[in-house]
Design a protein around this motif. Sequence first.
Motif, short mmCIF file in Angstrom:
data_model
loop_
_atom_site.label_atom_id
_atom_site.label_comp_id
_atom_site.label_asym_id
_atom_site.label_seq_id
_atom_site.Cartn_x
_atom_site.Cartn_y
_atom_site.Cartn_z
N ASP A 184 -13.25 3.44 9.40
CA ASP A 184 -13.38 3.64 7.86
C ASP A 184 -12.61 4.08 7.45
OD1 ASP A 184 -14.22 6.19 9.21
OD2 ASP A 184 -16.11 6.00 8.64
N SER A 185 -11.40 4.87 7.77
CA SER A 185 -10.00 5.34 7.56
C SER A 185 -9.20 5.03 7.97
CB SER A 185 -10.83 6.95 7.56
OG SER A 185 -10.82 6.96 9.13
N LEU A 186 -7.46 5.93 7.24
CA LEU A 186 -6.45 5.84 8.49
C LEU A 186 -6.25 7.06 8.85
CD1 LEU A 186 -4.02 4.34 9.18
CD2 LEU A 186 -3.10 5.00 6.26
N THR A 187 -6.31 7.31 9.95
CA THR A 187 -5.99 8.84 10.31
C THR A 187 -4.04 9.29 10.30
OG1 THR A 187 -7.72 8.81 11.72
CG2 THR A 187 -5.18 10.47 12.22
N VAL A 188 -3.37 9.85 9.56
CA VAL A 188 -2.76 9.97 8.96
C VAL A 188 -1.76 11.33 10.90
CG1 VAL A 188 -0.49 10.76 8.23
CG2 VAL A 188 -2.34 9.56 7.27
N VAL A 219 -7.66 9.49 5.81
CA VAL A 219 -7.70 8.52 4.36
C VAL A 219 -8.38 7.13 4.29
CG1 VAL A 219 -6.05 7.49 2.73
CG2 VAL A 219 -5.13 9.11 3.94
N PRO A 220 -9.36 7.66 3.69
CA PRO A 220 -10.70 6.82 3.42
C PRO A 220 -10.08 5.30 3.08
CG PRO A 220 -11.81 8.95 2.55
CD PRO A 220 -10.06 8.79 2.89
N VAL A 221 -10.97 4.55 3.61
CA VAL A 221 -10.53 3.36 3.30
C VAL A 221 -11.57 2.22 2.64
CG1 VAL A 221 -7.95 2.99 4.35
CG2 VAL A 221 -10.31 2.31 5.86
N PRO A 222 -12.19 1.28 2.40
CA PRO A 222 -13.67 0.79 1.70
C PRO A 222 -13.79 0.68 3.52
CG PRO A 222 -11.58 -0.84 0.61
CD PRO A 222 -11.00 -0.29 1.79
N THR A 274 5.56 3.01 2.64
CA THR A 274 4.82 2.83 1.73
C THR A 274 4.20 1.93 2.98
OG1 THR A 274 5.53 1.88 0.13
CG2 THR A 274 3.58 1.41 0.41
N VAL A 275 2.26 2.19 3.59
CA VAL A 275 1.85 1.90 4.35
C VAL A 275 1.06 0.91 4.16
CG1 VAL A 275 0.35 2.69 5.78
CG2 VAL A 275 1.71 4.12 5.50
N SER A 330 -5.35 -2.77 1.60
CA SER A 330 -4.99 -0.45 0.90
C SER A 330 -3.61 -0.67 1.17
CB SER A 330 -5.92 -0.05 1.84
OG SER A 330 -7.19 -0.12 1.16
N VAL A 331 -2.50 -0.33 -0.03
CA VAL A 331 -1.42 0.14 0.08
C VAL A 331 -1.83 1.46 -0.26
CG1 VAL A 331 0.92 -0.26 -1.31
CG2 VAL A 331 -0.92 -1.96 -1.27
N ILE A 332 -0.85 2.11 0.14
CA ILE A 332 -1.20 3.79 0.90
C ILE A 332 0.39 4.42 -0.01
CG2 ILE A 332 -1.49 6.28 1.97
CD1 ILE A 332 -3.36 3.85 3.30
N ASN A 333 1.05 5.52 -0.24
CA ASN A 333 1.77 6.35 -0.32
C ASN A 333 1.92 7.29 0.32
OD1 ASN A 333 3.86 8.01 -1.54
ND2 ASN A 333 3.55 7.79 -3.48
#
Length: 258
Positions: free
Chosen positions: A99-103, A115-118, A142-143, A163-166
Amino acid sequence: MTNTVYVTNFGSESLSVINGATNAVTSTLTAIANEPSQVAVNPVTNKIYVLDNAGAQNVNVEVVDGATNRITSGLQVGGNASGVAVNTKTNTVYVTNEDSLTVIDGTKNAIVITVPVPVPTTPTPGSLFGACSVAVNETTNTVYVSNGPRLDPTTNTEIYTVSVINGLTNAIAATIPFSSAPGSIAVDPLTNLVYVATGTSSSGNSISVINGATNIVESGISFIGTAGELAINTASNVIYMTDGQTVEVINGVTPSVP
């Protein structure tokens, strides 16, 4: 650059280290825990990042020193970690969870933000769930993250997105809709095109091509088979995709599957 290849062994819970010049296995790390899956390499720092299935040790990312072939640290990033990518210019590691992207800061080996994603809902058998694959365009910082099905409360239908992430702000800059499940993602930083393998049916699937400047799906490459992992040779502008027991070779200039 060390010309070294790293391969995870799910069943034996190990990591094989292969000499790229001789194609010989030079070392096998057996300390990798709990069914390792994906692996990513930062050739600048000579660090290797291996995903495992956590389990009792609660470790999702193993950090391996490429010089010594030893695990130097481990990070818990959440449930069902499934994708990993590295931005070598910023020394940042990205890991997708359900449910997320860990940076992760590669210098400190510390989590910067999640970062939460759908979040997936109403799972469909055979489809891809949650945040699945991740890829980075180092030139634009960009991720891109492929997301599993989410239920639209208005239409009561499943929605698939990328999802497009800065990479500078770690904020979601855009959400691109898809009509079928997006899976593996690969980015060509020279052309600023993003390739997404979509569909889970063996009867017909496609590779969607996203314009990285506009975040619009510009074209699709149809094929009969099972969409697998994607990789790009940026020097030759050739895309490679696993399809069951074969590898499809696609010309990036005039994209089509033979």
